[in-house]
Design a protein around this motif. Structure first.
Motif, PDB file in Angstrom:
ATOM      1  N   LEU A   1      11.536 -20.488 -55.057  1.00  0.00           N
ATOM      2  CA  LEU A   1      10.327 -21.180 -55.509  1.00  0.00           C
ATOM      3  C   LEU A   1      10.619 -22.101 -56.677  1.00  0.00           C
ATOM      4  O   LEU A   1      10.095 -23.217 -56.764  1.00  0.00           O
ATOM      5  CB  LEU A   1       9.263 -20.153 -55.912  1.00  0.00           C
ATOM      6  CG  LEU A   1       8.254 -19.740 -54.847  1.00  0.00           C
ATOM      7  CD1 LEU A   1       7.365 -18.617 -55.372  1.00  0.00           C
ATOM      8  CD2 LEU A   1       7.392 -20.920 -54.425  1.00  0.00           C
ATOM      9  N   LYS A   2      11.470 -21.628 -57.585  1.00  0.00           N
ATOM     10  CA  LYS A   2      11.844 -22.467 -58.732  1.00  0.00           C
ATOM     11  C   LYS A   2      12.539 -23.735 -58.271  1.00  0.00           C
ATOM     12  O   LYS A   2      12.230 -24.840 -58.735  1.00  0.00           O
ATOM     13  CB  LYS A   2      12.731 -21.661 -59.677  1.00  0.00           C
ATOM     14  CG  LYS A   2      13.068 -22.360 -60.981  1.00  0.00           C
ATOM     15  CD  LYS A   2      14.372 -23.123 -60.935  1.00  0.00           C
ATOM     16  CE  LYS A   2      15.559 -22.182 -60.811  1.00  0.00           C
ATOM     17  NZ  LYS A   2      16.852 -22.921 -60.800  1.00  0.00           N
TER      18      LYS A   2
ATOM     19  N   HIS B   1       5.011 -14.388 -57.925  1.00  0.00           N
ATOM     20  CA  HIS B   1       6.267 -15.119 -57.730  1.00  0.00           C
ATOM     21  C   HIS B   1       6.161 -16.542 -58.281  1.00  0.00           C
ATOM     22  O   HIS B   1       7.126 -17.072 -58.846  1.00  0.00           O
ATOM     23  CB  HIS B   1       6.651 -15.140 -56.248  1.00  0.00           C
ATOM     24  CG  HIS B   1       7.208 -13.840 -55.766  1.00  0.00           C
ATOM     25  ND1 HIS B   1       6.399 -12.814 -55.347  1.00  0.00           N
ATOM     26  CD2 HIS B   1       8.490 -13.393 -55.663  1.00  0.00           C
ATOM     27  CE1 HIS B   1       7.159 -11.779 -55.004  1.00  0.00           C
ATOM     28  NE2 HIS B   1       8.424 -12.106 -55.176  1.00  0.00           N
ATOM     29  N   ARG B   2       4.991 -17.167 -58.119  1.00  0.00           N
ATOM     30  CA  ARG B   2       4.801 -18.518 -58.652  1.00  0.00           C
ATOM     31  C   ARG B   2       4.847 -18.509 -60.174  1.00  0.00           C
ATOM     32  O   ARG B   2       5.388 -19.421 -60.803  1.00  0.00           O
ATOM     33  CB  ARG B   2       3.475 -19.087 -58.143  1.00  0.00           C
ATOM     34  CG  ARG B   2       3.575 -19.751 -56.776  1.00  0.00           C
ATOM     35  CD  ARG B   2       2.209 -19.987 -56.168  1.00  0.00           C
ATOM     36  NE  ARG B   2       1.746 -18.805 -55.449  1.00  0.00           N
ATOM     37  CZ  ARG B   2       0.478 -18.512 -55.222  1.00  0.00           C
ATOM     38  NH1 ARG B   2      -0.469 -19.315 -55.680  1.00  0.00           N
ATOM     39  NH2 ARG B   2       0.151 -17.439 -54.550  1.00  0.00           N
TER      40      ARG B   2
ATOM     41  N   GLU C   1       6.529 -16.354 -62.100  1.00  0.00           N
ATOM     42  CA  GLU C   1       7.906 -16.111 -62.517  1.00  0.00           C
ATOM     43  C   GLU C   1       8.766 -17.346 -62.267  1.00  0.00           C
ATOM     44  O   GLU C   1       9.650 -17.681 -63.069  1.00  0.00           O
ATOM     45  CB  GLU C   1       8.457 -14.898 -61.762  1.00  0.00           C
ATOM     46  CG  GLU C   1       9.723 -14.318 -62.339  1.00  0.00           C
ATOM     47  CD  GLU C   1       9.544 -13.747 -63.746  1.00  0.00           C
ATOM     48  OE1 GLU C   1      10.545 -13.758 -64.493  1.00  0.00           O
ATOM     49  OE2 GLU C   1       8.418 -13.332 -64.109  1.00  0.00           O
ATOM     50  N   ALA C   2       8.516 -18.036 -61.144  1.00  0.00           N
ATOM     51  CA  ALA C   2       9.274 -19.265 -60.855  1.00  0.00           C
ATOM     52  C   ALA C   2       8.964 -20.347 -61.879  1.00  0.00           C
ATOM     53  O   ALA C   2       9.861 -21.080 -62.318  1.00  0.00           O
ATOM     54  CB  ALA C   2       8.941 -19.749 -59.447  1.00  0.00           C
ATOM     55  N   SER C   3       7.696 -20.459 -62.270  1.00  0.00           N
ATOM     56  CA  SER C   3       7.321 -21.447 -63.291  1.00  0.00           C
ATOM     57  C   SER C   3       7.999 -21.134 -64.617  1.00  0.00           C
ATOM     58  O   SER C   3       8.460 -22.041 -65.326  1.00  0.00           O
ATOM     59  CB  SER C   3       5.800 -21.464 -63.475  1.00  0.00           C
ATOM     60  OG  SER C   3       5.150 -21.890 -62.295  1.00  0.00           O
TER      61      SER C   3
ATOM     62  N   VAL D   1      11.919 -15.798 -56.115  1.00  0.00           N
ATOM     63  CA  VAL D   1      11.623 -16.529 -57.351  1.00  0.00           C
ATOM     64  C   VAL D   1      12.548 -17.728 -57.486  1.00  0.00           C
ATOM     65  O   VAL D   1      12.110 -18.842 -57.808  1.00  0.00           O
ATOM     66  CB  VAL D   1      11.744 -15.600 -58.578  1.00  0.00           C
ATOM     67  CG1 VAL D   1      11.683 -16.412 -59.875  1.00  0.00           C
ATOM     68  CG2 VAL D   1      10.628 -14.556 -58.575  1.00  0.00           C
ATOM     69  N   ARG D   2      13.844 -17.535 -57.229  1.00  0.00           N
ATOM     70  CA  ARG D   2      14.796 -18.646 -57.349  1.00  0.00           C
ATOM     71  C   ARG D   2      14.483 -19.760 -56.349  1.00  0.00           C
ATOM     72  O   ARG D   2      14.553 -20.943 -56.689  1.00  0.00           O
ATOM     73  CB  ARG D   2      16.228 -18.130 -57.140  1.00  0.00           C
ATOM     74  CG  ARG D   2      16.772 -17.325 -58.296  1.00  0.00           C
ATOM     75  CD  ARG D   2      18.294 -17.193 -58.202  1.00  0.00           C
ATOM     76  NE  ARG D   2      18.714 -16.548 -56.966  1.00  0.00           N
ATOM     77  CZ  ARG D   2      18.826 -15.237 -56.801  1.00  0.00           C
ATOM     78  NH1 ARG D   2      18.541 -14.430 -57.809  1.00  0.00           N
ATOM     79  NH2 ARG D   2      19.231 -14.734 -55.650  1.00  0.00           N
TER      80      ARG D   2
END
Length: 406
Positions: free
Chosen positions: A131-132, A210-211, A213-215, A128-129
């Motif tokens: 992707l963020k 994951h996208r 949560e990253a958003s 997640v981190r």
């Protein structure tokens, strides 16, 4: 109440779209990836992985800034162009065996936090981190979160009428898929569709946890930012009767010190075992599993006395296999990180699983029955989390087709 939002997409020009769009980077084997990068200068892969050969030695932040720089070059060269008006987009994919049609929109991160947009999978904090950070430094997202909505005749009829018109894009891929894209930028029509979705209670994430949560993480970092795009995430909404759900099968490297006879005996306590020799071992119903061991296929059927379930999770085949076999007999507790287990998408034939075992790298393979959309929704409604690799869901979206700037 589900909210949807139009946005000004960045898209390839009509004459270049078939050369620009690509599959997800991870789907390419090394030779195919190298060929694309060597012989197709318009491929969006050049944006996703600039300086491809040196990627592993470059720090994440520097790498993501290179992505942004290459993305800007594609815009400067008029390979990619930003739409002048906010719009929603209808995307249709025709494969050899399936047809998928959905709506590309922005959805609310706040509604994701408030459980209007529901999830059924857990996420890995590290991924997640990353992707963020990728979104933060690249400044765009081109892989929408796949979400389902309940079957709706009004939306279905609207999509049908829209898709009778001349498409903005129509192109084929080397995988023999046909893609269509229609842009809807009429404000009255957009407002009408937004009102229809406001009557829908929930959207369900099918693929892209994951996208999401990253958003949400990126949005938290920019709470004081007036940029509306950071409050929404790129989403592909599709009717729940139009998604295709495959299983993920498992192959295991050893029997945890058990002999074949001891392993079969231990299985027989919980499962009725049928030796199929070389016959098709694909399960035909829930609570039934195929197994390939020592060049023979077996059918495992969960005995009735073990079919008393207190939760939806306990009744899930992937969970049953985990609890009764992988954890209890084979001592595999960490399904994400244990190197003794690998996963094979149900899109592949059983020959792929059989070959992996026959070659000796793995000792046993398990074949699952795919779960359905109602199991996924029940899991999400009850705030339960599926085991990793429980589902492989289509459609898959091509990168570079519709880009959402942050």
């Amino acid at each position: 109440m589900a909210s949807i939002f139009p946005f000004e997409a960045v898209r390839p020009t009509r004459d270049k779209v078939c050369l620009v769009t690509c599959r997800s980077y991870e789907e390419y084997v090394t030779a195919e990836l190298a060929a694309q990068l060597d012989f197709n200068p318009l491929s969006f892969l050049h944006v996703l992985k600039p300086a491809f050969i040196n990627q592993q030695t470059i720090a994440y932040e520097k790498r993501y800034k290179q992505v942004h720089q290459k993305y800007q070059e594609f815009k400067d060269e008029i390979i990619l162009v930003k739409d002048k008006k906010p719009a929603i987009y209808i995307h249709k994919i025709i494969t050899k065996t399936e047809s998928f049609t959905g709506i590309i929109v922005g959805t609310s991160i706040e509604e994701y936090r408030n459980d209007i947009i529901k999830k059924h999978e857990d996420t890995i904090a590290f991924r997640v981190r990353l992707l963020k950070e990728y979104m933060k430094y690249s400044g765009f997202n081109t892989e929408p979160v796949l979400m389902t909505y309940p079957d709706n005749k009004t939306i279905e009829n609207w999509i049908f009428n829209c898709t009778q018109k001349f498409a903005d894009f129509e192109f084929s891929t080397t995988k023999k898929e046909i893609h269509y894209l229609w842009k809807i930028d009429d404000l009255l029509e957009i407002n009408w569709l937004q009102n229809i979705f406001r009557k829908i209670n929930n959207l369900y994430i099918a693929d892209g946890h994951h996208r999401c949560e990253a958003s949400a993480l990126l949005s938290e970092e920019n709470e004081d930012d007036d940029n509306e795009s950071k409050r929404h995430m790129l989403s592909y909404l599709i009717s729940e009767n139009n998604v295709r759900i495959y299983e993920y099968n498992r192959v295991i490297k050893d029997l945890n010190g058990l002999s074949k006879s001891d392993f079969l005996h231990s299985l027989s306590i919980t499962f009725a075992i049928e030796n199929l020799d070389q016959a098709d071992a694909k399960p035909t119903t829930k609570h039934q599993f195929g197994m390939y061991l020592d060049r023979q296929f077996y059918r495992l059927t969960l005995k009735e006395e073990h079919q008393s379930f207190k939760t939806v999770l306990q009744a899930l085949d992937a969970q049953i296999l985990y609890e009764k076999v992988l954890s209890e007999l084979l001592n595999i507790r960490d399904l994400r990180n244990d190197e003794r287990i690998e996963y094979i998408s149900g899109k592949h034939t059983l020959q792929v699983l059989k070959q992996k075992v026959d070659e000796g790298e793995f000792e046993v393979g398990f074949i699952l029955f795919p779960c359905d959309i109602h199991e996924i929704k029940n899991m999400a409604d009850q705030h339960l989390i599926m085991p990793p690799k429980s589902t492989y869901i289509e459609p898959k979206f091509r990168s570079g087709l519709v880009i959402y700037e942050l």
